[in-house]
Design a protein around this motif. Structure first.
Motif, PDB file in Angstrom:
ATOM      1  N   TYR A 149       0.836  -1.211   0.000  1.00 54.50           N
ATOM      2  CA  TYR A 149       0.000   0.000   0.000  1.00 54.50           C
ATOM      3  C   TYR A 149       0.871   1.261   0.000  1.00 54.50           C
ATOM      4  O   TYR A 149       0.639   2.189  -0.776  1.00 54.50           O
ATOM      5  CB  TYR A 149      -0.925  -0.012   1.215  1.00 54.50           C
ATOM      6  CG  TYR A 149      -1.842   1.185   1.279  1.00 54.50           C
ATOM      7  CD1 TYR A 149      -3.085   1.174   0.652  1.00 54.50           C
ATOM      8  CD2 TYR A 149      -1.467   2.348   1.957  1.00 54.50           C
ATOM      9  CE1 TYR A 149      -3.921   2.278   0.696  1.00 54.50           C
ATOM     10  CE2 TYR A 149      -2.299   3.453   2.012  1.00 54.50           C
ATOM     11  CZ  TYR A 149      -3.527   3.409   1.374  1.00 54.50           C
ATOM     12  OH  TYR A 149      -4.363   4.503   1.418  1.00 54.50           O
ATOM     13  N   LEU A 152       2.630   1.811  -3.232  1.00 58.02           N
ATOM     14  CA  LEU A 152       1.699   2.380  -4.205  1.00 58.02           C
ATOM     15  C   LEU A 152       1.505   3.871  -3.963  1.00 58.02           C
ATOM     16  O   LEU A 152       1.494   4.672  -4.911  1.00 58.02           O
ATOM     17  CB  LEU A 152       0.351   1.647  -4.095  1.00 58.02           C
ATOM     18  CG  LEU A 152      -0.735   2.018  -5.111  1.00 58.02           C
ATOM     19  CD1 LEU A 152      -0.377   1.491  -6.485  1.00 58.02           C
ATOM     20  CD2 LEU A 152      -2.089   1.456  -4.668  1.00 58.02           C
ATOM     21  N   HIS A 156       3.780   5.202  -7.081  1.00 63.38           N
ATOM     22  CA  HIS A 156       2.850   5.108  -8.206  1.00 63.38           C
ATOM     23  C   HIS A 156       1.610   5.942  -7.882  1.00 63.38           C
ATOM     24  O   HIS A 156       0.532   5.411  -7.642  1.00 63.38           O
ATOM     25  CB  HIS A 156       2.469   3.650  -8.484  1.00 63.38           C
ATOM     26  CG  HIS A 156       3.646   2.740  -8.659  1.00 63.38           C
ATOM     27  ND1 HIS A 156       4.408   2.733  -9.808  1.00 63.38           N
ATOM     28  CD2 HIS A 156       4.195   1.834  -7.821  1.00 63.38           C
ATOM     29  CE1 HIS A 156       5.372   1.839  -9.677  1.00 63.38           C
ATOM     30  NE2 HIS A 156       5.273   1.281  -8.482  1.00 63.38           N
ATOM     31  N   TYR A 160      -2.382   5.109  -7.250  1.00 62.69           N
ATOM     32  CA  TYR A 160      -2.935   5.358  -5.915  1.00 62.69           C
ATOM     33  C   TYR A 160      -4.216   6.186  -6.008  1.00 62.69           C
ATOM     34  O   TYR A 160      -5.205   5.897  -5.333  1.00 62.69           O
ATOM     35  CB  TYR A 160      -1.891   6.078  -5.066  1.00 62.69           C
ATOM     36  CG  TYR A 160      -2.370   6.442  -3.677  1.00 62.69           C
ATOM     37  CD1 TYR A 160      -2.521   5.456  -2.701  1.00 62.69           C
ATOM     38  CD2 TYR A 160      -2.649   7.760  -3.342  1.00 62.69           C
ATOM     39  CE1 TYR A 160      -2.945   5.792  -1.424  1.00 62.69           C
ATOM     40  CE2 TYR A 160      -3.077   8.094  -2.072  1.00 62.69           C
ATOM     41  CZ  TYR A 160      -3.221   7.106  -1.119  1.00 62.69           C
ATOM     42  OH  TYR A 160      -3.652   7.432   0.151  1.00 62.69           O
TER      43      TYR A 160
END
Length: 406
Positions: A149, A152, A156, A160
């Motif tokens: 998580y 991300l 990214h 997200y």
């Protein structure tokens, strides 16, 4: 005084900034203390979703309050982001990114695990809806795996923000039928609109640096995204509707509102009796919705018969259609798709017509629960309320095709 000095030296801040900094430090300490216990949050959110799912029927106001709490959490998350930007522009301190990501993670977990019971209970597992629900389950698992998580969230950002937009879609889709008694079609449209709006940050990160051409490309992508979402609505479970019973029968007791009789579905039997398709559709109390029985032969639409249902009956709102005008080429596989007016599948009844009695489906009038979680009568675990009359004063909805029209 330069902004960096104001942020690094609390004593140099004006009184209002110092108070904000103190509150933010308290919130950061609270987040640090809560982090070791964050593993408790997903099961609590899932339990709240299960409670809301059942309380919509038992204690509607309490179920609505749980759904309202879900929406308020999103209002707080969105307002925090906006307030942080305003404070940053004016040189005031803001929460560390790690703290804001932790708060967002908690709300994402709450959203995904709260909505899972609704999706699991309303998914038609023999259709493409299974792929959508399993994808949401995968996102829920991702939200509790901290390394994935936070990677991300940090590396990214466009993915997200897409994750964030999907969570917004779910919370609107599930809560609005409960809170505002909107139909599934209305809720789906609003959920798609919310998802498109919250997809903007994802697209902006994906298309950086933003030039004039990329702005135009983004504006062109938004309606395409909305259109793709609407085209894929068949894969999205109607989070407030599901079949609690279904049956096929050659005759019907309208006084008892129950299918009866039994016959093998040969061409001769269909000519003599026609066929009743009976469905008990569960819906939240106060919801009034149009559904459709779509009769299909070998995948081709033959008849489309609308029905109006009302929510609030524990066993489901009983509705049936009676088809008498079958085509001459009647042999083969048939199904009755139970659809919302907006095009989401609630359930399906399948049967086969054959010259051979052994291969033809037996329409015996037995009311059966569909496969999957809707077939598990979990409500037996909850004390039953006093019986109440049917939501429309004791009348259900029969429809016949007659000359081919409802």
């Amino acid at each position: 005084m330069p902004p960096d000095r104001r942020l690094s030296d609390p004593a140099a801040l004006p009184p209002r900034g110092a108070r904000l900094d103190a509150w933010q430090q308290r919130l950061a300490r609270l987040a640090a203390r809560a982090r070791p216990w964050s593993w408790l949050w997903p099961p609590v959110a899932f339990a709240a979703g299960v409670g809301s799912f059942f309380l919509v029927e038992r204690q509607q106001w309490l179920g609505a309050m749980l759904a309202l709490g879900m929406l308020l959490a999103w209002v707080l998350l969105l307002s925090e982001s906006l307030i942080s930007r305003l404070l940053s522009r004016r040189g005031y301190p803001t929460l560390p990114r790690g703290v804001t990501t932790f708060i967002a993670q908690m709300i994402h977990q709450e959203t995904l695990f709260f909505t899972l019971p609704f999706l699991l209970a309303t998914t038609v597992w023999t259709s493409g809806q299974a792929a959508f629900t399993l994808l949401m389950l995968a996102l829920a698992i991702l939200s509790i795996l901290d390394p994935l998580y936070y990677r991300l969230a940090d590396r990214h950002r466009w993915l997200y923000f897409a994750f964030h937009a999907q969570c917004v879609f779910l919370v609107v889709l599930v809560t609005l039928p409960t809170l505002l008694h909107l139909t599934t079609g209305q809720s789906l449209l609003l959920a798609l609109a919310a998802m498109v709006i919250f997809s903007l940050p994802s697209l902006m990160h994906l298309l950086r640096p933003m030039t004039r051409r990329r702005w135009l490309a983004m504006l062109a992508l938004l309606p395409l995204l909305a259109g793709a979402g609407w085209a894929g609505r068949l894969w999205v479970p109607p989070a407030s509707l599901w079949l609690s019973g279904r049956a096929l029968s050659p005759s019907f007791d309208e006084q008892a509102r129950a299918p009866e009789g039994g016959v093998r579905l040969t061409p001769e039997a269909l000519v003599d009796h026609g066929l009743y398709a009976y469905t008990a559709i569960h819906a939240p109390r106060g919801l009034r919705e149009e559904v459709v029985h779509e009769w299909r032969h070998e995948g081709q639409l033959v008849d489309r018969i609308p029905l109006v249902i009302k929510g609030g009956r524990e066993e489901g709102y009983r509705a049936w259609t009676h088809k008498q005008n079958f085509p001459e080429a009647v042999l083969g596989n048939w199904r009755v798709d139970v659809m919302t007016a907006g095009g989401q599948r609630i359930g399906v009844l399948r049967f086969r017509v054959s010259d051979s009695a052994e291969q033809a489906t037996l329409a015996d009038g037995r009311i059966q629960a569909p496969p999957g979680l809707p077939g598990l009568d979990l409500r037996r675990l909850i004390a039953r309320p006093a019986e109440s009359p049917l939501p429309d004063g004791g009348k259900d909805t029969p429809r016949q095709d007659g000359a081919g029209t409802p």
